[in-house]
Scaffold this motif. Structure first.
Motif, PDB file in Angstrom:
ATOM      1  N   HIS A   1       0.829  -1.213   0.000  1.00  0.00           N
ATOM      2  CA  HIS A   1       0.000   0.000   0.000  1.00  0.00           C
ATOM      3  C   HIS A   1       0.859   1.256   0.000  1.00  0.00           C
ATOM      4  N   SER A   2       2.005   1.183   0.612  1.00  0.00           N
ATOM      5  CA  SER A   2       2.892   2.346   0.702  1.00  0.00           C
ATOM      6  C   SER A   2       3.477   2.734  -0.657  1.00  0.00           C
TER       7      SER A   2
ATOM      8  N   PHE B   1       1.781   3.134  -3.392  1.00  0.00           N
ATOM      9  CA  PHE B   1       0.875   4.145  -3.945  1.00  0.00           C
ATOM     10  C   PHE B   1       1.103   5.494  -3.280  1.00  0.00           C
ATOM     11  N   LEU B   2       1.355   5.483  -1.980  1.00  0.00           N
ATOM     12  CA  LEU B   2       1.667   6.717  -1.265  1.00  0.00           C
ATOM     13  C   LEU B   2       2.972   7.318  -1.772  1.00  0.00           C
ATOM     14  N   ALA B   3       3.971   6.474  -2.041  1.00  0.00           N
ATOM     15  CA  ALA B   3       5.246   6.965  -2.569  1.00  0.00           C
ATOM     16  C   ALA B   3       5.052   7.604  -3.944  1.00  0.00           C
ATOM     17  N   GLY B   4       4.232   6.984  -4.778  1.00  0.00           N
ATOM     18  CA  GLY B   4       3.947   7.559  -6.092  1.00  0.00           C
ATOM     19  C   GLY B   4       3.247   8.897  -5.980  1.00  0.00           C
ATOM     20  N   TYR B   5       2.301   8.997  -5.062  1.00  0.00           N
ATOM     21  CA  TYR B   5       1.602  10.264  -4.836  1.00  0.00           C
ATOM     22  C   TYR B   5       2.570  11.334  -4.329  1.00  0.00           C
ATOM     23  N   ALA B   6       3.427  10.952  -3.372  1.00  0.00           N
ATOM     24  CA  ALA B   6       4.405  11.899  -2.832  1.00  0.00           C
ATOM     25  C   ALA B   6       5.342  12.398  -3.933  1.00  0.00           C
ATOM     26  N   ARG B   7       5.766  11.502  -4.801  1.00  0.00           N
ATOM     27  CA  ARG B   7       6.647  11.907  -5.902  1.00  0.00           C
ATOM     28  C   ARG B   7       5.944  12.928  -6.780  1.00  0.00           C
ATOM     29  N   TRP B   8       4.714  12.654  -7.140  1.00  0.00           N
ATOM     30  CA  TRP B   8       3.968  13.572  -7.995  1.00  0.00           C
ATOM     31  C   TRP B   8       3.828  14.935  -7.321  1.00  0.00           C
ATOM     32  N   GLN B   9       3.494  14.956  -6.044  1.00  0.00           N
ATOM     33  CA  GLN B   9       3.348  16.213  -5.319  1.00  0.00           C
ATOM     34  C   GLN B   9       4.673  16.980  -5.272  1.00  0.00           C
ATOM     35  N   MET B  10       5.741  16.278  -4.939  1.00  0.00           N
ATOM     36  CA  MET B  10       7.037  16.937  -4.748  1.00  0.00           C
ATOM     37  C   MET B  10       7.651  17.411  -6.056  1.00  0.00           C
TER      38      MET B  10
ATOM     39  N   VAL C   1      16.199   9.969   1.388  1.00  0.00           N
ATOM     40  CA  VAL C   1      15.258   8.917   1.030  1.00  0.00           C
ATOM     41  C   VAL C   1      14.035   9.064   1.924  1.00  0.00           C
ATOM     42  N   ILE C   2      12.874   9.137   1.311  1.00  0.00           N
ATOM     43  CA  ILE C   2      11.627   9.110   2.065  1.00  0.00           C
ATOM     44  C   ILE C   2      11.125   7.674   1.994  1.00  0.00           C
ATOM     45  N   ALA C   3      11.237   6.981   3.115  1.00  0.00           N
ATOM     46  CA  ALA C   3      10.798   5.591   3.203  1.00  0.00           C
ATOM     47  C   ALA C   3       9.387   5.590   3.776  1.00  0.00           C
ATOM     48  N   ILE C   4       8.443   5.099   2.992  1.00  0.00           N
ATOM     49  CA  ILE C   4       7.056   5.062   3.435  1.00  0.00           C
ATOM     50  C   ILE C   4       6.709   3.610   3.725  1.00  0.00           C
ATOM     51  N   GLY C   5       6.454   3.334   4.987  1.00  0.00           N
ATOM     52  CA  GLY C   5       6.186   1.964   5.400  1.00  0.00           C
ATOM     53  C   GLY C   5       5.107   1.913   6.465  1.00  0.00           C
TER      54      GLY C   5
END
Length: 180
Positions: A61-62, A64-73, A103-107
């Motif tokens: 699940h994380s 998808f959050l990483a992909g969203y964060a990349r798009w935002q940033m 590195v933004i580690a989303i877990g």
């Protein structure tokens, strides 16, 4: 404006299961923001703006959050990369993370062994790690340079991630403010 008067009122949430889920998601967002030290978040945001590159890591699940964060940033800065998504192997990308990178580690919950091994490897290389996770995280928190948490407990059998998305949105907005 007059046109708003013609709108129908919002539907009432009568179903108890739907109400319970909606209440839980709203509570999670509220708790996440209430527990947040905004000065800490702004400090981390400033570091992300100044980093040479930002890498995002997330599985399950994380991811998808990483992909969203990349798009935002990417709206704020260049050189934001999603690890394990660009045709390289994860090991090649870990080696490419430099001392001026973050590195933004989303877990969140049920982290994979691969995620934990990657955190260990990045930490062993003295890479700077921002860890986005739930408050009840275990020992993996020891690999992080900075930690931001979001509540994800669901009302039913599944976790819910609106608070995590809101936290990423707030972090990205703070990055925009920090970038001038």
């Amino acid at each position: 404006p007059l046109y708003l008067m013609s709108r129908k009122p919002p539907p009432q949430v009568a179903d108890s299961g739907l109400r319970r889920q909606m209440d839980r998601e709203l509570q999670n967002v509220a708790k996440t923001f209430e527990d947040l030290d905004i000065h800490y978040l702004e400090s981390v945001a400033a570091k992300l703006v100044k980093a040479e590159r930002v890498w995002l890591l997330g599985f399950r699940h994380s991811h998808f959050l990483a992909g969203y964060a990349r798009w935002q940033m990417l709206q704020v800065r260049k050189s934001v990369h999603l690890m394990d998504a660009e045709g390289s192997t994860l090991v090649e990308q870990i080696v490419d993370v430099g001392p001026k990178d973050i590195v933004i580690a989303i877990g969140f919950r049920r982290r994979t062994q691969r995620f934990l091994e990657t955190l260990r490897s990045l930490h062993a290389r003295n890479n700077r790690i921002l860890y986005l996770t739930e408050p009840e995280v275990g020992a993996s928190i020891n690999y992080a340079t900075w930690v931001l948490t979001a509540e994800v407990s669901g009302a039913g059998p599944f976790d819910g991630y609106p608070a995590a998305y809101s936290l990423i949105h707030l972090l990205s907005t703070s990055m925009l403010t920090q970038s001038g």
